[in-house]
Design a protein around this motif. Structure first.
Motif, PDB file in Angstrom:
ATOM      1  N   VAL A 186       9.679   4.393   3.427  1.00  0.00           N
ATOM      2  CA  VAL A 186       9.594   3.686   4.933  1.00  0.00           C
ATOM      3  C   VAL A 186      10.986   3.968   5.230  1.00  0.00           C
ATOM      4  N   ASP A 202       4.562  12.673   5.021  1.00  0.00           N
ATOM      5  CA  ASP A 202       3.662  11.416   4.446  1.00  0.00           C
ATOM      6  C   ASP A 202       2.628  11.098   5.112  1.00  0.00           C
ATOM      7  N   GLN A 230       1.670   4.111  -2.874  1.00  0.00           N
ATOM      8  CA  GLN A 230       1.532   5.663  -2.872  1.00  0.00           C
ATOM      9  C   GLN A 230       2.796   6.360  -2.779  1.00  0.00           C
ATOM     10  N   ILE A 244       5.263   6.144  -0.837  1.00  0.00           N
ATOM     11  CA  ILE A 244       5.715   6.705   0.554  1.00  0.00           C
ATOM     12  C   ILE A 244       6.999   5.814   1.058  1.00  0.00           C
ATOM     13  N   ILE A 279       8.014   7.168   9.016  1.00  0.00           N
ATOM     14  CA  ILE A 279       7.838   7.778   7.701  1.00  0.00           C
ATOM     15  C   ILE A 279       8.232   9.240   7.877  1.00  0.00           C
ATOM     16  N   ALA A 303      -0.326   8.304   4.236  1.00  0.00           N
ATOM     17  CA  ALA A 303       0.127   6.871   4.839  1.00  0.00           C
ATOM     18  C   ALA A 303      -1.032   6.518   5.708  1.00  0.00           C
ATOM     19  N   LYS A 313       0.708  -1.240   0.079  1.00  0.00           N
ATOM     20  CA  LYS A 313      -0.029   0.081   0.027  1.00  0.00           C
ATOM     21  C   LYS A 313       0.852   1.186  -0.065  1.00  0.00           C
ATOM     22  N   LEU A 314       1.932   1.373   0.981  1.00  0.00           N
ATOM     23  CA  LEU A 314       2.627   2.495   0.926  1.00  0.00           C
ATOM     24  C   LEU A 314       3.680   2.431  -0.364  1.00  0.00           C
TER      25      LEU A 314
END
Ligand code: ASP
Ligand code: MG
Length: 477
Positions: free
Chosen positions: A437, A457, A433, A435, A453, A461, A429-430
């Motif tokens: 980690v 974000d 997007q 994003i 994060i 998130a 999912k992240l």
């Protein structure tokens, strides 16, 4: 002998914040009596009162006793007004207002003492902070009496015995349990509703202590465990524990059932629905807790329990975030296989009085990384640089550094333990997007996964991960 099941109900500050709110609480008490429960009511101070009392101690410290007197006047007016709005009988009103006057004078005297010595000890702060609860229970008990529900106000200084750790005192179980049983059971057996102060307690010699800010939930749990009660209900101003912060995720929903371990992780990571200490006394006793909404009493709320048989495989229950963190990293090849580096590092952090919400270490052992609140990052770095000055000089440690502000996002769900692939779904999912980690930690309890994060974000998130909960709920429903 009264055979009704005992129910401890705690109402928070907004639930008793004005006379309308107190009317709702009275209706709730009436309803549970009709349903056949015998309730013990635990109350917070009226919303904002504890803050106001503590602010006054600051004024006193700054030698502004005139401002303290103003605050005292405002507190008196506010409590008088509730009395006037709730209680029709003159005699009861006069009696209550006398009690209010006495408590407010006591408050003013303590502040005067602070003003004179220019210093507020934790002990006097506790004596002052608890006055809000003492005011509240007197008014509410008298209101119940005036409405035909026999009630009695009780200060928990007579019930809960603690050590001398002012501002976050620890209850002493045996002594407290005896007092709770001796005092409350006879009252309950005469069908009188005890209305007990949350938050406060006393040492064995009778000095007032408090259980810490927001501690009324804990008070209710202690009474529930000591009596023992069949259930403990925490009445607040939301429908229960939510799947996410509704300010970030507008379609966040109430969670029906959570285990104590799950709520423990949520409370720790900033979901301030129930005070984190509340669960402990009830776990051993096997007492369930319900979180319910005073302003929406037909909503069933959230049930908190030891185990749930309704655990869905791979179920993610909630996602929360805490802002205002920084990641500190200690790195260097010289750390490889050297025992004691971590112990010294955390010793140096602990010496600054900072608590660490998250730790990760790479298996290469070439770096240790942990989060600290942004506000303590400078002190922590200074302390670490001192502790490792020799290693830094010999280059066994290359550097000790901190990130800018980061956010810790925590994903909670007890069934994550038995379900492979959850982490994969979260990171998928992240990733989708875009994003990044920065760090990951999974508690050994496997009830939660935390990811670090960038601050920017956070919203994206939390929303993205929340979609995993929504799709699950849709499947389940
Ligand atoms: N009145 C106290 C506070 O504001 C305790 C509580 O409300 O739980 O911290
Ligand atoms: Mg609270």
């Amino acid at each position: 002998m009264n055979e009704k099941p005992l129910l401890v109900m705690k109402f928070g500050g907004t639930s008793v914040g004005n006379s309308d709110a107190m009317k709702r609480v009275k209706e709730i008490v009436k309803d549970v009596l009709h349903e056949g429960w015998m309730p013990v009511v635990v109350l917070s101070a009226m919303a904002g009162v504890t803050d106001e009392l503590l602010r006054s101690t600051e004024m006193a410290k700054n030698r502004r006793y005139d401002q303290v007197l103003q605050a005292a006047g405002a507190l008196t007016t506010r409590h008088y007004q509730v009395v006037d709005e709730l209680i029709p009988e003159t005699e009861r009103k006069v009696f209550l207002k006398q009690q209010i006057d006495q408590l407010i004078s006591m408050f003013a005297e303590y502040c005067r003492a602070i003003d004179i010595i220019g210093e507020a000890t934790p002990r006097v702060l506790d004596a002052i902070a608890g006055i809000g609860e003492m005011l509240c229970v007197r008014i509410f008990a008298e209101y119940l009496n005036s409405s035909g529900i026999p009630a009695r106000s009780i200060d928990a200084t007579k019930l809960i015995v603690t050590d001398h750790s002012y501002q976050a005192a620890h209850p002493i179980r045996e002594k407290s349990e005896r007092k709770v049983k001796e005092t409350l059971l006879p009252i309950l057996q005469s069908n009188i509703v005890p209305v007990v102060t949350g938050f406060i307690a006393a040492t064995e010699d009778g000095t007032t202590t408090t259980l810490g800010r927001g501690g009324s939930d804990y008070s209710a749990a202690l009474l529930g465990a000591y009596l023992p009660a069949a259930e403990v209900w925490i009445w607040t101003d939301v429908d229960g524990v939510m799947t996410a912060d509704p300010r970030i995720v507008p379609d966040a929903t109430t969670i029906d059932v959570l285990t104590f371990r799950e709520i423990g992780e949520l409370a720790y990571y900033g979901a301030k629905v129930v005070h984190p200490k509340t669960m402990q006394p009830l776990i051993d006793a096997g007492i369930i807790i319900r979180v319910r909404n005073t302003f929406n009493p037909t909503h069933p709320g959230t049930l908190l329990t030891l185990e749930t048989d309704r655990q869905l495989d791979g179920e993610i229950k909630a996602v929360t975030s805490i802002k205002g963190q920084a990641l500190v990293t200690i790195e260097g090849r010289g750390m490889l296989g050297v025992p004691g580096v971590a112990a010294r590092a955390f010793g140096a952090v602990a010496a600054t009085g900072t608590s660490v919400p998250l730790i990760t270490q790479a298996s290469s052992e070439q770096s240790i990384c942990f989060a600290v609140p942004l506000s303590s990052v400078e002190t922590v770095l200074r302390s670490l640089n001192e502790a490792f000055s020799r290693e830094l000089a010999t280059r066994d440690i290359d550097r000790i550094w901190a990130t800018d502000e980061v956010v810790i996002v925590t994903i909670v769900g007890a069934a994550m333990r038995s379900t492979p692939g959850i982490a994969g779904r979260i990171f998928g999912k992240l990733g989708s997007q875009g994003i990044n980690v920065i760090a990951i930690a999974q508690g050994s309890s496997e009830v939660s996964i935390s990811i670090v994060i960038d601050k920017a974000d956070e919203q994206r998130a939390v929303r993205a991960i929340h979609e995993l909960i929504v799709s699950k709920n849709e499947k389940a429903g």
